[in-house]
Design an enzyme around this catalytic site. Structure first.
Site, short mmCIF file in Angstrom:
data_model
loop_
_atom_site.label_atom_id
_atom_site.label_comp_id
_atom_site.label_asym_id
_atom_site.label_seq_id
_atom_site.Cartn_x
_atom_site.Cartn_y
_atom_site.Cartn_z
N ARG A 63 0.85 -1.20 0.00
CA ARG A 63 0.00 0.00 0.00
C ARG A 63 0.88 1.24 0.00
NH1 ARG A 63 -2.22 3.41 4.10
NH2 ARG A 63 -4.33 4.19 3.62
N SER A 77 -12.76 -3.72 2.08
CA SER A 77 -12.89 -3.06 3.40
C SER A 77 -14.36 -2.92 3.75
CB SER A 77 -12.33 -1.64 3.36
OG SER A 77 -11.15 -1.59 2.64
N LYS A 130 -5.24 6.05 8.86
CA LYS A 130 -6.47 6.25 8.06
C LYS A 130 -7.22 7.40 8.73
CE LYS A 130 -8.92 4.61 4.71
NZ LYS A 130 -8.52 4.90 3.38
#
Ligand SMILES: Cc1ncc(COP(=O)(O)OP(=O)(O)O)c(N)n1
Ligand SMILES: Cc1nc(C(=O)O)sc1CCOP(=O)(O)O
Ligand SMILES: [Mg+2]
Length: 373
Positions: free
Chosen positions: A195, A264, A293
Site C-alpha cells: 500500500r 474493506s 487512516k
C-alpha cells in the site's frame, strides 16, 4: 554401419553394439527416445502434483484428474517407444539446474512441476507429428487441460494459505520497506498488502515486483492495495479494494477466478454485500481510530463481535491494533488481524510478528460464522 561409428564418449569408451540402422531408422530411433523421455517426464511431474492434491489438499477430485491424465500418457507410451530408451547414453541425465535442488515452498515446487509437465507435453506435441499425429493432437489437448488444472490448483493454494493466515501486514512507505517486510516474513507472516498512496508508478512497480518475489520466496501471499493494473503487472495474488475502489464484479472479471479480492467494510451491510459479490475476505474496521487512516471513524469492538458471529468468509480486524490491545480484539472474537504501524514502525518486526501470531493462534476460537469450516 562400422563398429567405429558406434563409439560413444558418453559410454566411457564402451563400444555399444547397434543394429545396422539406415539413416532414416536412426532418426526414427532418436524421435522415439525423445518421445519416451518426455512421456516419462510428463507422467512424473503429474505424479508429484497428484500427491499434493491427495495428501496436501485432501482433494479427491483433483487427484483423480491428475491420475486420469497420467493414464492417458501411459496409453501413448508404447513398447516400441520404451524399447528406444538409452539411459546410459543420455548426456542429459546429469544435467540439473541449481534451482531443481532447492524449492523454497510447496507453491514453487508445484509451479516447477507444472512447468515440467507443460514443456514435456509441448515436446510430445511437436515430435509426435513425426510418429503419430493423433498422439500430437491428444498431447495438445492435454496441455490445455493442464493449464486449467494449474490455475485451479494455484487458486486453491492461495485460498488455503489465506485461511491459515492470522496476521496481515499492510505496508507503508519508508526507506526500510523491503527489510521490514522480510523481517516479518521471517517471523512467520504469510499475508502482505503493498500500500503506497503517493509514490510514482515507476517506484510502485519496482517495489511491488520486489515484494512479490520476496513474499513468494517465503511462501506468502502478496496483494496490492487499490490498483488492479499494478497487481496484474507484477502477477500479484490479488488486490484489496475499499468501498470507493472498483466494484468486486469488475475486479473479478479482470483478475479471473483464482486471484484473491479483499474488501474493506465498516458495517454489516457492507460486509454482507462484499460476501454476496464474491470477496475472498473482508477487512473489519477501523476498530480503533488510527492516524494511518485519518478521518475514518472507529467502528469499535461491537463490529468485531458482529463479524465473529456473522461473517462467513475470512475477516481481518484492522485499525489501531497493536501488541497492547490485540488481546481485547481477540476477546471480541477476532482470529485474524491486519496492521500497518505495529510492524512497519517496529524496531524488531520479527519478534512483533511472532508475538501477534502466538496470541492469535493460542487464543483462537471456533469460527462460528464461517461457511467453509
Ligand atoms: C485489510 C485491509 N482492510 C482495509 C483496508 C482499507 O482499504 P480502503 O478503504 O480502500 O482504504 P485505503 O487502504 O485504500 O486507503 C486495507 N487497505 N486493507
Ligand atoms: C489501511 C487501513 N484501513 C482501515 C480500515 O478500517 O478500512 S484501517 C487502516 C490503517 C491501519 O493502520 P494501523 O495498523 O497503523 O492503525
Ligand atoms: Mg482503497
Amino acid at each position: 554401419m562400422k563398429e567405429a561409428d558406434c563409439y560413444d564418449e558418453s559410454t566411457n569408451g564402451v563400444v555399444v553394439m547397434v543394429e545396422p540402422y539406415s539413416q532414416t531408422e536412426q532418426i526414427q530411433q532418436v524421435v522415439y527416445r525423445i518421445l519416451d523421455a518426455n512421456l516419462d517426464r510428463a507422467r512424473e511431474g503429474l505424479r508429484i502434483i497428484e500427491e499434493w492434491c491427495r495428501f496436501g489438499l485432501n482433494n479427491a477430485q483433483l487427484a483423480a484428474q491428475c491420475k486420469k491424465e497420467r493414464q492417458e500418457i501411459a496409453h501413448w507410451h508404447t513398447a516400441e517407444l520404451r524399447a528406444a530408451r538409452n539411459t546410459p547414453g543420455d548426456p542429459g541425465t546429469d544435467l540439473t539446474h541449481p534451482q531443481e535442488e532447492q524449492r523454497t515452498s510447496i507453491k514453487s515446487l508445484l509451479q516447477a512441476n507444472f512447468c515440467r509437465v507443460q514443456e514435456a507435453l509441448r515436446v510430445l506435441e511437436e515430435y509426435s507429428k513425426l510418429y503419430n499425429p493423433n498422439m500430437g493432437k491428444a498431447c495438445k489437448q492435454m496441455r490445455y487441460r493442464i493449464y486449467t488444472l494449474e490455475s485451479t490448483l494455484m487458486g486453491r493454494h492461495r485460498q488455503q494459505l489465506l485461511l491459515r493466515s492470522r496476521l496481515y501486514l499492510v505496508t507503508s512507505p519508508g526507506d526500510r520497506l523491503v527489510e521490514t517486510v522480510e523481517a516479518a516474513l521471517k517471523g512467520g507472516l504469510t499475508l502482505v498488502q503493498y500500500r503506497d498512496k503517493t509514490a510514482d508508478d515507476t517506484v510502485r512497480l519496482q517495489q511491488a515486483k520486489k515484494l512479490r518475489q520476496l513474499c513468494h520466496d517465503y511462501g506468502a501471499i502478496f496483494l496490492v492495495n487499490d490498483r488492479l493494473d499494478l497487481a496484474l503487472a507484477v502477477d500479484a495474488d490479488g488486490v484489496h479494494l475499499g468501498q470507493q475502489d472498483l466494484p468486486i464484479a469488475i475486479a473479478r472479471e479482470l483478475l479471473g477466478p483464482h486471484r484473491l479480492i479483499g474488501r474493506s467494510t465498516t458495517k454489516a451491510a457492507e460486509m454482507q454485500a462484499a460476501i454476496a459479490e464474491g470477496a475472498d475476505y473482508v477487512g473489519v474496521g477501523p476498530v480503533y481510530e488510527t492516524p494511518t487512516k485519518e478521518g475514518k471513524a472507529a467502528t469499535g469492538l461491537e463490529y468485531v463481535r458482529y463479524a465473529a458471529k456473522n461473517c462467513s468468509i475470512p475477516w481481518f480486524a484492522i485499525g489501531g491494533i497493536d501488541p497492547n490491545n490485540v488481546n481485547e480484539v481477540i476477546d471480541a472474537g477476532a482470529n485474524r488481524v491486519a496492521v500497518v504501524r505495529s510492524l512497519m514502525q517496529a524496531e524488531q518486526p520479527t519478534l512483533v510478528t511472532q508475538f501477534f501470531l502466538s496470541q492469535l493462534i493460542s487464543r483462537m476460537k471456533p469460527e462460528l460464522g464461517m461457511s467453509y469450516v
